[in-house]
Design a protein around this motif. Structure first.
Motif, mmCIF file in Angstrom:
data_model
loop_
_atom_site.group_PDB
_atom_site.id
_atom_site.type_symbol
_atom_site.label_atom_id
_atom_site.label_comp_id
_atom_site.label_asym_id
_atom_site.label_seq_id
_atom_site.Cartn_x
_atom_site.Cartn_y
_atom_site.Cartn_z
ATOM 1 N N ALA A 13 0.813 -1.339 0.147
ATOM 2 C CA ALA A 13 0.146 -0.030 -0.048
ATOM 3 C C ALA A 13 0.818 1.170 0.036
ATOM 4 C CB ALA A 13 -0.836 -0.080 1.296
ATOM 5 N N GLY A 14 0.232 2.229 -0.751
ATOM 6 C CA GLY A 14 1.131 3.494 -0.668
ATOM 7 C C GLY A 14 0.065 4.526 -0.683
ATOM 8 N N LYS A 15 0.511 5.738 -1.246
ATOM 9 C CA LYS A 15 -0.433 7.036 -1.128
ATOM 10 C C LYS A 15 -1.210 7.116 -2.621
ATOM 11 C CE LYS A 15 2.048 9.624 2.417
ATOM 12 N NZ LYS A 15 2.640 10.971 2.794
ATOM 13 N N LYS A 16 -2.212 7.625 -2.320
ATOM 14 C CA LYS A 16 -3.195 7.911 -3.807
ATOM 15 C C LYS A 16 -2.639 9.008 -4.598
ATOM 16 C CE LYS A 16 -7.911 7.988 -5.184
ATOM 17 N NZ LYS A 16 -9.410 7.867 -4.916
ATOM 18 N N ARG A 17 -2.386 8.701 -5.779
ATOM 19 C CA ARG A 17 -1.708 9.423 -6.742
ATOM 20 C C ARG A 17 -2.651 10.631 -7.194
ATOM 21 N NH1 ARG A 17 -0.712 5.820 -12.041
ATOM 22 N NH2 ARG A 17 -2.874 4.777 -12.044
ATOM 23 N N SER A 18 -1.991 11.622 -7.992
ATOM 24 C CA SER A 18 -2.859 12.531 -8.485
ATOM 25 C C SER A 18 -3.429 12.050 -10.056
ATOM 26 C CB SER A 18 -2.308 13.887 -8.632
ATOM 27 O OG SER A 18 -1.334 13.820 -9.764
ATOM 28 N N SER A 19 -4.482 12.769 -10.263
ATOM 29 C CA SER A 19 -5.204 12.410 -11.442
ATOM 30 C C SER A 19 -4.332 12.712 -12.778
ATOM 31 C CB SER A 19 -6.564 12.948 -11.700
ATOM 32 O OG SER A 19 -6.400 14.366 -11.661
ATOM 33 N N THR A 20 -3.344 13.741 -12.742
ATOM 34 C CA THR A 20 -2.531 13.994 -13.876
ATOM 35 C C THR A 20 -1.694 13.051 -14.177
ATOM 36 O OG1 THR A 20 -0.831 14.637 -12.030
ATOM 37 C CG2 THR A 20 -2.371 16.347 -12.926
ATOM 38 N N GLY A 21 -1.526 11.824 -13.209
ATOM 39 C CA GLY A 21 -0.692 10.612 -13.683
ATOM 40 C C GLY A 21 0.818 10.788 -13.285
ATOM 41 N N GLN A 22 1.234 12.124 -12.750
ATOM 42 C CA GLN A 22 2.443 12.306 -12.297
ATOM 43 C C GLN A 22 2.574 11.711 -10.840
ATOM 44 O OE1 GLN A 22 4.307 13.684 -14.444
ATOM 45 N NE2 GLN A 22 2.833 13.657 -15.709
ATOM 46 N N ASP A 27 6.004 12.167 -2.685
ATOM 47 C CA ASP A 27 4.606 12.074 -2.104
ATOM 48 C C ASP A 27 3.727 10.993 -2.530
ATOM 49 O OD1 ASP A 27 5.538 14.115 -0.466
ATOM 50 O OD2 ASP A 27 4.706 15.564 -1.673
ATOM 51 N N PHE A 28 3.834 10.460 -3.684
ATOM 52 C CA PHE A 28 3.018 9.530 -4.373
ATOM 53 C C PHE A 28 3.639 8.374 -4.755
ATOM 54 C CE2 PHE A 28 1.005 13.882 -4.683
ATOM 55 C CZ PHE A 28 -0.016 13.400 -3.951
ATOM 56 N N THR A 76 -11.735 10.728 -1.265
ATOM 57 C CA THR A 76 -11.560 11.728 -1.595
ATOM 58 C C THR A 76 -10.550 11.811 -2.853
ATOM 59 O OG1 THR A 76 -10.607 13.925 -0.732
ATOM 60 C CG2 THR A 76 -9.417 11.837 -0.346
ATOM 61 N N VAL A 77 -10.694 13.056 -3.482
ATOM 62 C CA VAL A 77 -9.947 13.331 -4.561
ATOM 63 C C VAL A 77 -8.765 14.260 -4.467
ATOM 64 C CG1 VAL A 77 -11.531 12.435 -6.165
ATOM 65 C CG2 VAL A 77 -11.579 14.843 -5.818
ATOM 66 N N MET A 78 -7.735 14.490 -5.104
ATOM 67 C CA MET A 78 -6.705 15.470 -5.014
ATOM 68 C C MET A 78 -6.933 16.596 -5.820
ATOM 69 S SD MET A 78 -5.017 13.977 -2.726
ATOM 70 C CE MET A 78 -3.608 14.949 -2.530
ATOM 71 N N GLU A 79 -7.527 16.786 -6.720
ATOM 72 C CA GLU A 79 -7.890 17.884 -7.591
ATOM 73 C C GLU A 79 -9.759 17.719 -8.016
ATOM 74 O OE1 GLU A 79 -5.710 15.737 -9.230
ATOM 75 O OE2 GLU A 79 -3.745 16.577 -8.196
ATOM 76 N N ARG A 95 -6.890 2.601 -12.065
ATOM 77 C CA ARG A 95 -6.101 3.402 -11.751
ATOM 78 C C ARG A 95 -5.877 3.942 -10.371
ATOM 79 N NH1 ARG A 95 -5.544 7.913 -16.164
ATOM 80 N NH2 ARG A 95 -3.650 8.424 -14.935
ATOM 81 N N ASP A 96 -6.712 3.061 -9.437
ATOM 82 C CA ASP A 96 -6.570 3.643 -8.046
ATOM 83 C C ASP A 96 -7.808 4.874 -7.697
ATOM 84 O OD1 ASP A 96 -5.308 1.277 -6.808
ATOM 85 O OD2 ASP A 96 -3.398 2.269 -7.460
ATOM 86 N N PHE A 97 -8.640 4.860 -8.634
ATOM 87 C CA PHE A 97 -9.465 6.208 -8.331
ATOM 88 C C PHE A 97 -10.839 5.293 -7.940
ATOM 89 C CE2 PHE A 97 -6.391 8.098 -10.702
ATOM 90 C CZ PHE A 97 -5.926 9.241 -10.122
ATOM 91 N N PHE A 98 -11.294 5.747 -6.712
ATOM 92 C CA PHE A 98 -12.689 5.189 -6.313
ATOM 93 C C PHE A 98 -13.685 6.194 -5.888
ATOM 94 C CE2 PHE A 98 -9.139 2.077 -5.417
ATOM 95 C CZ PHE A 98 -9.908 1.009 -5.951
ATOM 96 N N ILE A 99 -14.791 6.065 -6.211
ATOM 97 C CA ILE A 99 -15.707 7.010 -5.947
ATOM 98 C C ILE A 99 -16.641 6.751 -4.570
ATOM 99 C CG2 ILE A 99 -17.962 8.219 -6.906
ATOM 100 C CD1 ILE A 99 -16.931 7.409 -9.583
ATOM 101 N N TYR A 100 -17.057 5.551 -4.375
ATOM 102 C CA TYR A 100 -18.077 5.208 -3.606
ATOM 103 C C TYR A 100 -18.228 3.728 -3.378
ATOM 104 C CZ TYR A 100 -22.620 5.454 -0.895
ATOM 105 O OH TYR A 100 -23.535 5.274 -0.144
ATOM 106 N N SER A 101 -18.108 2.991 -2.226
ATOM 107 C CA SER A 101 -17.993 1.790 -2.309
ATOM 108 C C SER A 101 -19.035 0.805 -2.550
ATOM 109 C CB SER A 101 -17.743 1.446 -0.551
ATOM 110 O OG SER A 101 -16.391 1.460 -0.453
ATOM 111 N N ARG A 102 -20.400 1.431 -2.995
ATOM 112 C CA ARG A 102 -21.296 0.773 -3.742
ATOM 113 C C ARG A 102 -20.823 0.304 -5.281
ATOM 114 N NH1 ARG A 102 -25.528 2.395 -6.677
ATOM 115 N NH2 ARG A 102 -25.685 4.523 -5.886
#
Length: 454
Positions: A13-22, A27-28, A76-79, A95-102
């Motif tokens: 496990a690590g930290k969630k990255r930004s949506s820019t892909g950088q 930090d990520f 949560t999201v970063m941007e 790409r490890d982006f989650f909205i809601y657990s449903r």
């Protein structure tokens, strides 16, 4: 939390990255992985236990050997722009982006990867119950006016779903067939209307074994999807390897093993599983039979020893069936050579897992069945009178008046369910000699009471 994969296929496990892909410097940690729904395993089939061992291992957030539980309902999201991109489908769990657990939850998705590895499918999604898995698949594959061909010998709840609910609420009709009569199956398919051929790999409760390869060929020749319930035979049979399109499970049974969790799974092609999670048309997404992440964690810890448990369930079932037959009882067990599908099961089964962990004793009448179960539970403690299966203790029930009671008398007769059919899910606690001694004592007392009664 995002994860990163090392060269050995482990995931940390690590930290969630930004949506820019950088990667954002230190930090990520950017996860370089395939779709969250994919096992990442080769398409060539292997032993289910080996397949599970080859699936990636998720470590915990702080390096724990067990994965962390992602108990959050929302993420949560970063941007600010990221949320729009997630809802449009541009960014997702791959790409490890989650909205809601449903929608998607990391812990539940990990269990899905394990289930896909177990069944040798491209993807899997885990649900709140076995019935929710079955109903969601059927609703995804069939629209109003659609048609299903199904085995006439099914779990009572599934039979009721097909007979009553789907026809009333969804205008989806079902033709029930003898699944071993392949001409009957062919003739039941309505060209352009039939969407699904549905059956159990090993039928509940009669333990009829379906010829999965032949049935799959029949269905596919007519453009029909094959959905197989493999609840009775995890590890023993691999329906997807044998030609099925979709495999469903009540995880509550053998896979859980503890009779303490209700859960289900849909295993199949990634495009089907993803379509079931579509925001506009997905049956799983919109009906919401969501598995709790804490339940997913519990189950993910039990799957690694499923192979050992199944081998012992099956071994004891074989021993008991052989000994019960010698006592003069009418025993139904696919491991016995006289079982009509014994050779068929041998040809399809994964090696070294036996012939299943359930057997049936036909006592002919409900009264005799109840007397036998009463002696087994209350006189010698051989097992418990309870529905369900796959528990470490032996569970017994008279199917016609319990788990198959949704079928009327005529339907039960067509399904081959005798009024005195005792379904027995064989447990593995105690020594085999100890438990068999308990059965013998109970049966002896039953015989004595029958003689006295006569």
């Amino acid at each position: 939390m995002a994860e990163t994969k090392n060269q050995q296929g482990f995931v940390f496990a690590g930290k969630k990255r930004s949506s820019t892909g950088q990667d954002g410097g230190d930090d990520f940690i950017v996860a370089n992985k395939k779709s969250m729904l994919s096992t990442g395993l080769p398409s060539i089939w292997e032993d289910p236990a080996a397949s599970l061992a080859s699936a990636r291992h998720e470590f915990g957030e702080h390096g724990g050997v067990n994965m962390s539980i992602e108990a959050s309902a929302t993420f949560t999201v970063m941007e600010p722009e990221t949320m729009r991109r997630m809802f449009s489908g541009e960014l997702g769990p791959d790409r490890d982006f989650f909205i809601y657990s449903r929608h998607f939850n990391p812990t539940v998705l990990n269990l899905g990867r394990q289930m896909a590895a177990l069944e040798g499918t491209e993807a899997a999604y885990c649900t709140a119950s076995g019935m929710s898995a079955i109903s969601s698949v059927l609703l995804q594959l069939c629209s109003s006016g659609g048609h299903v061909v199904a085995s006439r010998t099914l779990y009572g709840g599934t039979h009721a779903l097909l007979t009553h609910f789907l026809s009333r609420a969804c205008n989806i009709t079902t033709t029930f067939v003898d699944i071993n009569d392949h001409e009957m199956v062919k003739n039941a398919v309505v060209e352009g209307k039939t969407k699904v051929l549905y059956f159990e790999s090993m039928s509940n409760p009669t333990l009829t074994v379906a010829n999965i390869p032949d049935l799959s060929r029949i269905a596919h020749d007519k453009g029909v999807k094959v959905v197989v319930d493999n609840t009775f035979a995890p590890m023993v049979l691999s329906p997807a390897r044998l030609g099925a399109d979709v495999v469903v499970h009540s995880i509550s049974k053998f896979i859980s093993g503890g009779a303490d969790i209700i859960a289900g799974a849909v295993c199949g092609p990634a495009n089907l599983v993803n379509s079931m999670m579509d925001l506009q048309h997905g049956a799983l997404m919109l009906l919401g039979p969501t598995m709790n992440a804490k339940v997913a964690f519990e189950l993910s810890e039990r799957i690694p020893h499923l192979a050992l448990r199944m081998k012992e369930h099956c071994h004891r079932a074989m021993v008991y069936a052989t000994k019960m037959k010698k006592l003069g009882l009418k025993v139904i067990y696919p491991g016995l050579e006289e079982h009509p599908q014994h050779e068929l099961l041998k040809s399809m089964a994964n090696k070294e897992y036996g012939f299943g962990g359930l057997l049936c004793i036909d006592m002919e009448t409900e009264e005799k069945a109840n007397r036998l179960m009463n002696h087994l539970q209350n006189c010698t403690q051989f097992g418990f009178m309870a529905v369900s299966l796959g528990y470490y203790e032996t569970l017994m029930s008279c199917s016609g008046s319990s788990t198959s009671s949704e079928l009327n008398d005529e339907e039960q007769a067509l399904a081959g369910i005798s009024p005195g059919l005792v379904r027995m899910s064989v447990g593995f606690v105690g020594t085999l000699a100890q438990k068999w001694s308990q059965f013998e004592k109970a049966f002896s007392r039953l015989q004595d009471s029958e003689l006295y009664k006569n």
